[in-house]
Design an enzyme around this catalytic site. Sequence first.
Site, PDB file in Angstrom:
ATOM      1  N   HIS B 298      -0.291   4.449   2.728  1.00 52.08           N
ATOM      2  CA  HIS B 298       0.797   5.575   2.261  1.00 52.08           C
ATOM      3  C   HIS B 298       1.058   6.912   2.858  1.00 52.08           C
ATOM      4  O   HIS B 298       1.039   7.791   2.422  1.00 52.08           O
ATOM      5  CB  HIS B 298      -0.024   5.906   1.084  1.00 52.08           C
ATOM      6  N   ASP B 358      -6.070   3.295  -0.516  1.00 46.61           N
ATOM      7  CA  ASP B 358      -5.821   2.043  -1.256  1.00 46.61           C
ATOM      8  C   ASP B 358      -4.624   1.129  -0.145  1.00 46.61           C
ATOM      9  O   ASP B 358      -3.817   1.964   0.606  1.00 46.61           O
ATOM     10  CB  ASP B 358      -4.937   2.213  -2.538  1.00 46.61           C
ATOM     11  N   GLU B 359      -4.486  -0.073  -0.535  1.00 47.81           N
ATOM     12  CA  GLU B 359      -3.223  -0.871  -0.164  1.00 47.81           C
ATOM     13  C   GLU B 359      -3.125  -0.586   1.604  1.00 47.81           C
ATOM     14  O   GLU B 359      -1.807  -0.234   1.806  1.00 47.81           O
ATOM     15  CB  GLU B 359      -1.940  -0.659  -0.952  1.00 47.81           C
ATOM     16  N   VAL B 360      -3.898  -0.619   2.409  1.00 45.25           N
ATOM     17  CA  VAL B 360      -3.823  -0.514   3.677  1.00 45.25           C
ATOM     18  C   VAL B 360      -3.249  -1.972   4.162  1.00 45.25           C
ATOM     19  O   VAL B 360      -4.029  -2.949   4.170  1.00 45.25           O
ATOM     20  CB  VAL B 360      -5.059  -0.281   4.412  1.00 45.25           C
TER      21      VAL B 360
END
Lengths: 392, 541
Positions: B298, B358-360
């Site tokens: 992100h 998050d969400e790597v």
Amino acid sequence: TENEQPWGTPCTQLLVFVATPGCDGFPSLDSKENYKLSVSEGSLLLSADAVWGALRGLETFSQLVGRDENGTYYINKTEIVDFPRFPHRGLLLDTSRHYLPLRAILETLDVMAYNKFNVFHWHIVDDPSFPYESFTFPELSKQGAFHAMTHVYTASDVRTVIEYARLRGIRVVAEFDTPGHTLSWGPGAPGLLTPCYLGKVPSGAYGPINPILNSTYQFVNSLFEEVSTVFPDFFLHLGGDEVDFTCWKSNPKISAFMKEMGFGEDYKKLESFYMQRLLDIVSSLGKGYIVWQEVFDNGVKVRPDTIIHVWKENSIPYMEEMANVTKAGYCALLSAPWYLNRISYGQDWMAAYQVEPLKFEGVPEQKDRVIGGEACMWGEYVDVTNLTPRLW
Amino acid sequence: CGTGRAMGLAGVLGGLFFVPAVLVSTSLCRGAPWVEPEPELAEWEVASDAVPEDSLWPLPQWLRTSGRQLQLVPGRFQLVAGAGSSAGPDCDLLQDAFRRYYEYMFGPYRRRTRGLWPLGAPAGPELLQLQVVIESRDPGCHSYPHLRSSEAYHLTVTEPLAILKADEVWGALRGLETFSQLVHEDDYGSFLINESEIHDFPRFAHRGILLDTSRHYLPLKSILTNLDAMAFNKFNVLHWHIVDDQSFPYQSLCFPELSDKGAYSYNHVYTPADVRLVIEYARLRGIRVIPEFDTPGHTQSWGKGQKDLLTPCYNGEQPTGSFGPVNPILNTTYDFMTKFFKEVSSVFPDAYIHLGGDEVNFDCWKSNPEVKEFMKRQGFGVDYAKLESYYIQKILDIVSSYNKGYIVWQEVFDNKAQLKPETVVQVWMANNYAHELSSVTGAGFTAVLAAPWYLDYISYGQDWRKYYSVEPLNFPGSEKQKKLLIGGEACLWGEFVDATNLTPRLWPRASAVGERLWSSRNVTNLQDAYKRLTNHRCRML
């Protein structure tokens, strides 16, 4: 940049040429909205058959004007020939589930003009409230509005809406939905609604308009006489949707009437009986009418120039309904896939955009009977605090 | 109307109307709910049917109201610091609150034509003052709220004085909100309040709203309006998801290029003054501001202003020109983060910073030859979760060195990074979140629940009921584990949200979450909630 002149001769005027007069009239279903726009060196010309086309062209022109990094306004050399695919492009607002202040309606009309909508379908009254101030029956709003002083549309308000719309080439088609969706009419018109029964005694609750009384038709006649003069458009929307038969079934006088008329147990026949008389009344007042699809589905005898408004998504797939309606010779309006009040996450505009109104089996004459459609913003969960971002 | 809690408006009208919207009361939104004067009840009768409760939100832990009404005269009524309070007239937080709540209750000053007509003699029993008494030696007037702040309060309303007692100013703020909810106007325009006694405190200590100012910039006004709404609902944490892939509006003193190159435009930034304003505006409402600087994923917008921060992605031997997550193998990355988080730690006074995690997406790392080389050297094999944890651990250490605690999204825990015991894990994945809560708390970590409360996921109808019906402690675990769930957050991600639709999208749906996090576990009746929420919404408008 120093000596570079990227812009041609500055344009000083947009000339607007309208072929036929009509500035003081109201737009109609037959209005011509076509226009030509020609932008070239030193000449900006907008020509249209009627003023309504000029309005559409002005909107387009305003969309072509750009501004560069230096703040200069410019427009590219352009040729546009434009006209609407469908003549009836409407938006429904519901001012009964939640009252919408005048400014919300006017703001909506502005945005409709930006998007070339040309019909404001004003679903003005319904079960929850009756905000329309009637001069024939002032008690209707006095008793039926959420608040008789603050949540009503006065005659002046209505005139304001109609004129504001007219100046933007938008027709105002009012809907007084009957015989169902009329609970708010009851308090101001005692005896109008059917008293529901629990066994042999009235339960205290009320149902749709009482179709068996002469007084009903006298009332309907007077009200629509007023409505016909207040709203200048040729068409009125008469509703006719979602009539719940439970209350009628419970009422012994109605059961007696059903027997008398030989309707048996088929309450659709009673509904038709009412609708036919209503449609005759409205016709005799010199208006045309639009009705929700149930009126067609239930076999009511309607005039050939009736417009059927298709709204149900699933009872039969709406494209099939469009085919049936147009096959039977009626004009059709499509709303079923465009109930914008049914919000969902993400870019749901795409689903609305991808609808093809003519995607049904039928001959060209049938397809010609699809005169357009309407995006609907029902008001159960909508008021002035969220109308604009939800609709646009 | 108003004859009792058991009979809602719908009942009175004989069930005529099918529409769920409450008709009369929702439409008469003139500032305070309309209330019919109660017939005289015996003093101090436990009047559970008394009308005043019809607009309390969130519902207090314990309350008793009587039918006896007291009048408040705007020209005479005062909110003051009481005798014996450790917070006196120099407590600007309370003074500000007094002015604010006076205006909420009676309308702005210019409507009060003071001096034009002399104040008459009281017509009946009158409430002259609300005295606010802070009991702790350290009231907190000039400090920031934190996780362990006391928000409990005790309110007694009797003639002629009402007393609001609280340990700390934070409780006083909560009590003032409740007091203002008890004041109502009658048909004649008089302000009335019923004699009552309330004892209240929050069930959960962390009650937050997440705002996303990266997917769409939110002007300051939006954020401040939102803080007001949060205060109406007793929320106490603003989780400011300030930067992300799409834009970097945070104007950094040490790295001005981050927003110069990464914000949507020069007009779409939060200057240090803006940030200070948000923090102070929040503080005056008892709201903590927890910033989130989400890494290593992100972070697309970070790369615009910070060269070499992000990992260059490769196609075979060639860089593609696009970038992935923060590059975890370079020392420069950690030099940057050290300086950056030093600034963040001093700009944001809260004890916690949210570090994201998050969400790597591992694809880019996998494509980069230097990263692959590093993986080999470190002995991570092909387990990129290990690389992610390697990075996160270093960031956590950096942030710890600045004496900040940290919150992370659940992946950081799921991917087995080495976390300090005081780490707070935010559970956001909707799928089987109860199980995740068990795991997180089972491993001894504190948890904050967001999963069932992603309010950006709009749908048709009364979805507030779904949010209201969540029971955060419905997960398998011991008493000790349950204590580790410190609260939750309603999240309004910004993909489809900006200033044009934020307020109606977030409120009053978030109010449902607010009550779930404040009120007692057994406050679950949807009909009663509907009635109170409808009134509360009108008042908020």
